[in-house]
Design a protein around this motif. Structure first.
Motif, PDB file in Angstrom:
ATOM      1  N   ALA A   1      -3.550  -6.545   4.256  1.00  0.00           N
ATOM      2  CA  ALA A   1      -4.560  -5.666   3.780  1.00  0.00           C
ATOM      3  C   ALA A   1      -4.112  -4.015   5.223  1.00  0.00           C
ATOM      4  O   ALA A   1      -5.031  -4.053   5.308  1.00  0.00           O
ATOM      5  CB  ALA A   1      -6.147  -5.662   4.013  1.00  0.00           C
ATOM      6  N   LEU A   2      -3.088  -4.431   4.889  1.00  0.00           N
ATOM      7  CA  LEU A   2      -1.950  -3.430   5.746  1.00  0.00           C
ATOM      8  C   LEU A   2      -1.955  -1.685   5.266  1.00  0.00           C
ATOM      9  O   LEU A   2      -1.335  -1.940   3.733  1.00  0.00           O
ATOM     10  CB  LEU A   2      -0.800  -3.715   6.547  1.00  0.00           C
ATOM     11  N   TRP A   3      -2.476  -0.331   5.811  1.00  0.00           N
ATOM     12  CA  TRP A   3      -2.659   0.570   5.263  1.00  0.00           C
ATOM     13  C   TRP A   3      -0.698   0.850   4.875  1.00  0.00           C
ATOM     14  O   TRP A   3      -0.509   1.307   6.512  1.00  0.00           O
ATOM     15  CB  TRP A   3      -2.996   1.790   5.745  1.00  0.00           C
ATOM     16  N   PRO A   4      -0.667   1.458   3.697  1.00  0.00           N
ATOM     17  CA  PRO A   4       1.396   1.567   3.831  1.00  0.00           C
ATOM     18  C   PRO A   4       2.022   3.140   3.936  1.00  0.00           C
ATOM     19  O   PRO A   4       2.561   2.905   4.212  1.00  0.00           O
ATOM     20  CB  PRO A   4       1.076   1.240   1.913  1.00  0.00           C
ATOM     21  N   HIS A   5       0.281   3.813   3.995  1.00  0.00           N
ATOM     22  CA  HIS A   5       0.573   4.737   4.940  1.00  0.00           C
ATOM     23  C   HIS A   5       0.700   4.869   6.265  1.00  0.00           C
ATOM     24  O   HIS A   5       0.948   6.498   6.398  1.00  0.00           O
ATOM     25  CB  HIS A   5      -0.134   6.260   3.856  1.00  0.00           C
ATOM     26  N   MET A   6       0.373   4.012   6.821  1.00  0.00           N
ATOM     27  CA  MET A   6       0.451   4.476   8.107  1.00  0.00           C
ATOM     28  C   MET A   6       1.894   3.449   8.468  1.00  0.00           C
ATOM     29  O   MET A   6       1.993   2.044   8.275  1.00  0.00           O
ATOM     30  CB  MET A   6      -1.088   3.730   9.093  1.00  0.00           C
TER      31      MET A   6
ATOM     32  N   TYR B   1      -5.746   1.887  14.410  1.00  0.00           N
ATOM     33  CA  TYR B   1      -6.909   2.297  13.458  1.00  0.00           C
ATOM     34  C   TYR B   1      -8.163   1.967  13.621  1.00  0.00           C
ATOM     35  O   TYR B   1      -9.496   2.991  13.846  1.00  0.00           O
ATOM     36  CB  TYR B   1      -6.894   1.786  12.595  1.00  0.00           C
TER      37      TYR B   1
ATOM     38  N   TYR C   1       7.443   1.434   9.028  1.00  0.00           N
ATOM     39  CA  TYR C   1       5.843   0.961   7.882  1.00  0.00           C
ATOM     40  C   TYR C   1       6.285  -0.636   7.265  1.00  0.00           C
ATOM     41  O   TYR C   1       6.778  -1.370   7.579  1.00  0.00           O
ATOM     42  CB  TYR C   1       6.094   2.162   7.078  1.00  0.00           C
TER      43      TYR C   1
ATOM     44  N   ASN D   1       5.776  -2.223   4.874  1.00  0.00           N
ATOM     45  CA  ASN D   1       6.761  -2.495   3.667  1.00  0.00           C
ATOM     46  C   ASN D   1       8.552  -2.845   4.467  1.00  0.00           C
ATOM     47  O   ASN D   1       9.079  -3.072   3.241  1.00  0.00           O
ATOM     48  CB  ASN D   1       6.860  -1.285   1.947  1.00  0.00           C
TER      49      ASN D   1
ATOM     50  N   ARG E   1      -3.880  -5.891  14.980  1.00  0.00           N
ATOM     51  CA  ARG E   1      -5.099  -5.397  14.585  1.00  0.00           C
ATOM     52  C   ARG E   1      -6.186  -5.939  15.141  1.00  0.00           C
ATOM     53  O   ARG E   1      -6.863  -5.546  15.178  1.00  0.00           O
ATOM     54  CB  ARG E   1      -5.091  -4.622  13.057  1.00  0.00           C
TER      55      ARG E   1
ATOM     56  N   ALA F   1      -9.206  -4.430  -0.817  1.00  0.00           N
ATOM     57  CA  ALA F   1      -9.059  -5.331   0.854  1.00  0.00           C
ATOM     58  C   ALA F   1      -8.562  -4.091   2.216  1.00  0.00           C
ATOM     59  O   ALA F   1      -8.343  -4.322   3.105  1.00  0.00           O
ATOM     60  CB  ALA F   1      -7.970  -6.446   1.531  1.00  0.00           C
ATOM     61  N   MET F   2      -7.484  -3.290   1.934  1.00  0.00           N
ATOM     62  CA  MET F   2      -7.173  -2.250   2.169  1.00  0.00           C
ATOM     63  C   MET F   2      -8.320  -1.085   2.561  1.00  0.00           C
ATOM     64  O   MET F   2      -9.195  -0.673   3.798  1.00  0.00           O
ATOM     65  CB  MET F   2      -6.800  -1.280   1.501  1.00  0.00           C
TER      66      MET F   2
ATOM     67  N   ALA G   1     -10.806  -3.542   4.756  1.00  0.00           N
ATOM     68  CA  ALA G   1     -10.507  -3.642   6.789  1.00  0.00           C
ATOM     69  C   ALA G   1     -10.157  -2.798   7.160  1.00  0.00           C
ATOM     70  O   ALA G   1     -10.961  -2.894   8.805  1.00  0.00           O
ATOM     71  CB  ALA G   1      -8.742  -3.859   6.541  1.00  0.00           C
TER      72      ALA G   1
ATOM     73  N   ARG H   1      -9.642   8.796   5.326  1.00  0.00           N
ATOM     74  CA  ARG H   1      -8.235   7.812   6.243  1.00  0.00           C
ATOM     75  C   ARG H   1      -7.688   6.964   5.373  1.00  0.00           C
ATOM     76  O   ARG H   1      -6.348   6.853   5.858  1.00  0.00           O
ATOM     77  CB  ARG H   1      -8.725   7.630   7.276  1.00  0.00           C
TER      78      ARG H   1
ATOM     79  N   ASN I   1       5.724   5.501   2.836  1.00  0.00           N
ATOM     80  CA  ASN I   1       5.895   4.062   2.288  1.00  0.00           C
ATOM     81  C   ASN I   1       4.074   4.273   1.738  1.00  0.00           C
ATOM     82  O   ASN I   1       3.315   3.564   1.674  1.00  0.00           O
ATOM     83  CB  ASN I   1       5.689   4.036   3.852  1.00  0.00           C
ATOM     84  N   PHE I   2       4.312   3.779   0.293  1.00  0.00           N
ATOM     85  CA  PHE I   2       2.683   3.910  -1.018  1.00  0.00           C
ATOM     86  C   PHE I   2       3.626   2.322  -1.525  1.00  0.00           C
ATOM     87  O   PHE I   2       2.642   2.081  -2.434  1.00  0.00           O
ATOM     88  CB  PHE I   2       2.581   5.208  -1.823  1.00  0.00           C
ATOM     89  N   ALA I   3       4.178   1.241  -1.063  1.00  0.00           N
ATOM     90  CA  ALA I   3       3.772   0.064  -1.163  1.00  0.00           C
ATOM     91  C   ALA I   3       2.804  -0.750  -1.197  1.00  0.00           C
ATOM     92  O   ALA I   3       1.671  -0.807  -0.654  1.00  0.00           O
ATOM     93  CB  ALA I   3       5.281  -1.085  -0.677  1.00  0.00           C
TER      94      ALA I   3
END
Lengths: 372, 579
Positions: A100-105, A113, A145, A147, A161, B196-197, B200, B214, B299-301
């Motif tokens: 559950a890591l945010w891919p855009h951060m 965060y 990132y 990914n 985190r 889960a994103m 979290a 966000r 980065n949108f995977a």
């Protein structure tokens, strides 16, 4: 509520109605337990036993139907007074199965965060994130990132985190089940080390008994939404209360029997293949006629050419099957029509087809009352 | 590859049988190559003709058409009007559509039926029917909503009038029209986003709103960019709402101007029309490039979601407000315009007072029985939809299979080109077809063939996506397993490939059928009174028929679409996907 209790769950129940209308599922069924300060409690059980639902209820991601939940002495859920504190106000951290890591951060932003959400001043932010990344061994990756990282690294970021935020309660939802075996072992050791050095309170869900044994101060073994037994790993291994526990934790030979004779410090049990001598348990005395189940862990049974020690019980048998597992050899011996599993060191192994005696030390047998 | 060839190499079948397999393979190969070349030609030739007519009318580079456009009195107004309408309606539709998608996918305000129907609105209620319905609802004087407002407010001493034929009205209509497309793209993205994103984020201390802002929104940025692109293409290319509402409001937009240059002005100003088409194509293409650049850079995977585990966001007291918003949108886009169409169609005259005692079927009789052209139009449209759907799906499947088997440049080109029309509005494609095939050497002007070809090309992306989905269902292992069991290629196709592809192809066919029968823009431009289709008839009734007939036609049209959509839902779960 005692001073050093961090989490307390009282009579918690969660029900789901089946989507096809086929009645109700009760993944959490009247569960009560608590987690002490700096303690790591592992909820262990097969898939579908309700362990993840229980964790999600405590984290506030699911709303239970009845019961109470206290976190740090604060009532965060109470069905009677309709209290439900949302997850963001429970002041806990969580490591998810899928990271559950945010891919855009970036890695830095992911770890920062929870700090920004809790209004940590900018000047403290950077040092705390860098420190947390250092603790999990990811220094220098802060501008990557998610990914761009391997699965193991991603889970380390998730770990960073969780530890970077100011919370001292961390929930783990099967965090190691998505990484391969070697990395899993490394991360397990890492979590153990972090827990000791940082001293956070942990509630950890897994289906892997090795993981549970390695990490837990106490293991809560779940079965169909209820806690079957809670205690240290050693306790569950040597003093299981039920056959279910004996079978789930480690491997077990379980024989049904009846008490034939009962003395002050020993009993004689009549089993299908003969009489067995065992210690009289301290907490519960058996009398003649009681139904019991005898538990013999494979490693307490010895294979000998001829009976040696008269204090031990010996039975003649034939070696049916032998598996070499490296550190030890697992041998299956047929004693009358029963199969007995024996674990011995590679040096003591006996070839298939040989006649042997299995020898059991009464001191190492465990009696479970009744049959499952 | 090596595995399957070694299997074939080790096969000891009689040489005659092997010969026949080879022959069949090469026949399929030849057919694929021929169809691929045909599709590439049908898509690219009209585009080249647009460029040629604009800049090389007599074989040499000539900017007189461009100069005419730049020098024309309408240019600044028309272009700025269009930009304002598209930009403002898009700016409203993207957050509104995303919010509706989020409410339905992630919160306890979710309404199942709304979630299923919302993306289908453009199909169930064609935008021309929606626009005409809103004219009946919100015209000063006789609009039904104005009647209702007067009835409500007059006793309180207030007065209010709403008018769809105004700037806010036009933007409203364009927004309503754009929202389902945004919804479709964004709800798909949210469904793929691991819950889960968001969980979290909640655990990290962020509330519902902060998490939405966000985490949820940034994580689906590529989908938002795609939605923006789609809304822009649809906005620039929309002709139905423009001709009904914008023209009534005296707001000249590019699509209506192109029509005027081609059909009202005499002689038709092909050069100027094609220059405008190229301008629109240019905007769409640059936005597309921008979006691709953006999507590749970021980065949108996204890790596959466990949607069943998603914790539903509790909206508390906002839940009912959110539901009211959804229902209001739904009413504005479907129920209210359909109601207005039904009432005007059933009344002898369009009148703000609704009097059920006077209801009559006269308008339907005029529209469908007495009027020969209408009957013919409905028949033609259904036939074209049946044939065009078959052709589009057939071509799409052959190219999809070809692209999977062959790695040739042609296969890749054909596969890419089948998706290309999605980038261009129906109008640009229709103009391209007009200038490419109507006159010599093809002489298809005014024929049903021209319409059929245009429909097939316009909806090729939808057909191709359905076919690709069908092909994707057949893993290589399934085909290899069939070969290992000793099945010939023909048997493998009959027993394994075809049965697996069929359900997806049937639902794809239903979708293309509905889209063709409901097409208005290309129909209005390419059909004639001798070869009428539905879109053409509604468009010409708007110019010169009674409101009652118009309402009967548009209502009947929407009704037919609903029936066809319902049947295809029953036949197979129809999937709507945006290329």
């Amino acid at each position: 509520m005692s001073q050093n209790e961090r989490i307390r769950v009282v009579s918690l129940t969660k029900r789901f109605t089946r989507r096809d209308g086929g009645g109700e599922v009760v993944p959490v069924d009247n569960v009560s337990f608590s987690v002490g300060d700096r303690e790591m409690v592992v909820l262990l059980g097969p898939s579908g036993c309700g362990k993840t639902t229980l964790l999600r209820c405590i984290a506030g991601l699911e709303r239970p139907d009845s019961g109470q939940i206290f976190i740090d002495g604060r009532l965060v859920f109470d069905s009677a007074s309709n209290i439900f504190v949302p997850p963001e106000k429970r002041f806990v951290s969580m490591v998810f199965q899928g990271y559950a890591l945010w891919p855009h951060m970036t890695v830095f932003d992911n770890v920062a965060y929870p700090l920004t959400c809790r209004n940590v001043p900018r000047r403290d932010l950077r040092s705390r994130v860098i420190e947390a990344l250092g603790v999990v061994g990811l220094s220098g990756l802060d501008s990557q990132y998610p990914n761009q990282l391997s699965g193991g690294q991603q889970q380390r970021v998730a770990l960073a985190r969780a530890v970077a935020s100011q919370t001292t309660t961390i929930f783990f939802d099967e965090p190691l089940s998505n990484v391969d075996a070697k990395v899993r072992e490394q991360l397990r050791n890492e979590i153990q080390r972090l827990q000791q050095s940082l001293g956070f309170t942990g509630l950890y869900v897994t289906h892997d008994q090795v993981e549970a044994m390695a990490l837990a101060h106490r293991i809560g073994l779940l079965r169909e939404g209820r806690i079957e037994q809670i205690g240290s790993g050693k306790d569950l291994y040597w003093n299981p209360r039920t056959e279910y526990v004996a079978n789930f934790v480690g491997s077990a030979n379980l024989w049904k029997g009846k008490i034939k004779a009962s003395e002050r410090d020993s009993v004689i049990v009549q089993t299908d293949f003969g009489l067995l001598k065992a210690k009289q348990p301290v907490q519960q005395r058996y009398s003649v006629g009681d139904s019991v189940t005898v538990l013999a862990r494979p490693e307490v049974i010895k294979l000998v050419e001829s009976p040696v020690d008269t204090l031990n019980c010996s039975f003649a048998g034939t070696v049916k099957h032998r598996s070499f597992l490296g550190a030890y050899v697992e041998t299956t011996v047929a004693v009358s029509d029963r199969l007995v599993r024996v674990a011995s060191t590679a040096m003591d192994s006996v070839p298939e087809g040989e006649n042997v005696f299995v020898e059991i030390n009464p001191q190492h047998l465990v009696l479970l009352s009744g049959h499952d | 590859m090596t595995e399957s060839s070694s299997i074939r190499g080790g096969n000891v079948t009689a040489s005659a049988a092997r010969g026949s397999i080879r022959w069949r393979t090469s026949l399929f190969g030849l057919a694929s190559i021929a169809l691929s070349i045909l599709v590439v030609f049908l898509v690219l030739f009209p585009l080249l003709r647009l460029l040629e007519i604009s800049f090389f009318p007599a074989g040499v580079f000539d900017v007189s058409a461009l100069r005419d456009v730049i020098g024309s009195a309408w240019l600044i107004d028309t272009v700025s009007n269009t930009l304002i309408v598209v930009a403002v309606s898009g700016t409203i539709a993207i957050p509104a559509g995303s919010l509706l998608a989020w409410l339905n996918e992630r919160t306890d305000a979710s309404l199942r039926s709304v979630g299923e129907l919302l993306p289908l609105i453009p199909i169930l209620v064609p935008s021309i029917a929606m626009a005409i319905g809103w004219v009946f609802l919100a015209s000063p004087g006789s609009g039904f909503l104005n009647g209702a407002l007067t009835w409500l407010l007059l006793p309180l001493g207030y007065e209010a009038t709403i008018d769809i034929a105004t700037w806010p009205g036009v933007i409203f209509a364009f927004t309503i029209n754009a929202i389902p497309y945004v919804y479709l793209v964004v709800s798909g993205a949210l469904r793929n986003l691991d819950p889960a994103m968001e969980e979290a984020s909640r655990i990290s201390g962020a509330g519902t709103w902060q998490t939405f802002r966000r985490v949820s929104v940034p994580a689906i940025k590529p989908a938002l960019a795609a939605a923006a692109l789609l809304v822009t293409i649809i906005g620039f290319g929309n002709y139905s709402i423009a001709i009904i509402v914008a023209q009534r409001a005296g707001i000249d937009v590019i699509s209506v101007r192109i029509f005027q240059l081609l059909t009202v002005d005499y002689p038709p100003r092909f050069g100027q029309a094609t220059v405008l088409c190229i301008f629109v194509l240019g905007i769409a293409s640059s936005l597309w490039l921008l979006q691709r650049h953006f999507a590749q850079k970021g980065n949108f995977a996204v890790i596959g979601g466990r949607a069943s585990q998603a914790s539903v966001v509790q909206l508390g007291r906002w839940k009912w407000a959110a539901r009211v918003c959804m229902l209001v949108y739904f009413a504005c886009a479907t129920l209210l315009p359909l109601f207005a169409l039904a009432v005007v169609a059933l009344q002898p005259f369009w009148n703000v007072a609704i009097s059920p005692s006077e209801f009559t079927l006269d308008n339907f009789r005029t529209a469908f029985v007495e009027h020969y052209v209408t009957r013919q139009a409905f028949l033609n449209s259904l036939l074209l939809a049946a044939a065009g759907g078959l052709a589009a799906i057939g071509v799409g499947s052959v190219i999809a299979l070809y692209a999977r088997q062959s790695r040739s440049a042609l296969a890749k080109l054909a596969d890419g080109v089948t998706k290309l029309p999605a980038l261009f509005s129906h109008l640009s494609l229709a103009v391209g077809f007009l200038v490419a095939f109507a006159a010599a050497p093809f002489h298809l002007g005014g024929t049903t063939w021209l319409l059929l070809l245009a429909y097939v090309v316009i909806f090729m992306p939808e057909a191709s996506i359905a076919a690709n989905a069908a092909v994707a269902q057949i893993g290589n292992e399934l085909i290899e397993a069939s070969a290992i069991c000793g099945a010939s290629e023909g048997r493998t196709f009959r027993k394994v490939i075809a049965p697996l592809m069929l359900p997806a192809l049937v639902s794809g066919y239903a979708l293309v059928f509905i889209l063709i029968s409901g097409e208005v823009t290309a129909s209005a431009l390419l059909a004639t009174n001798d070869r009428p289709v539905i879109g053409y008839v509604i468009r010409s009734t708007w110019d010169g028929g009674s409101f009652g007939t118009l309402a009967a036609l548009a209502g009947g049209f929407a009704f037919m679409n609903c029936i066809v959509a319902l049947i295809s839902f029953k036949l197979g779960k129809m999937r709507l996907r945006i290329p």
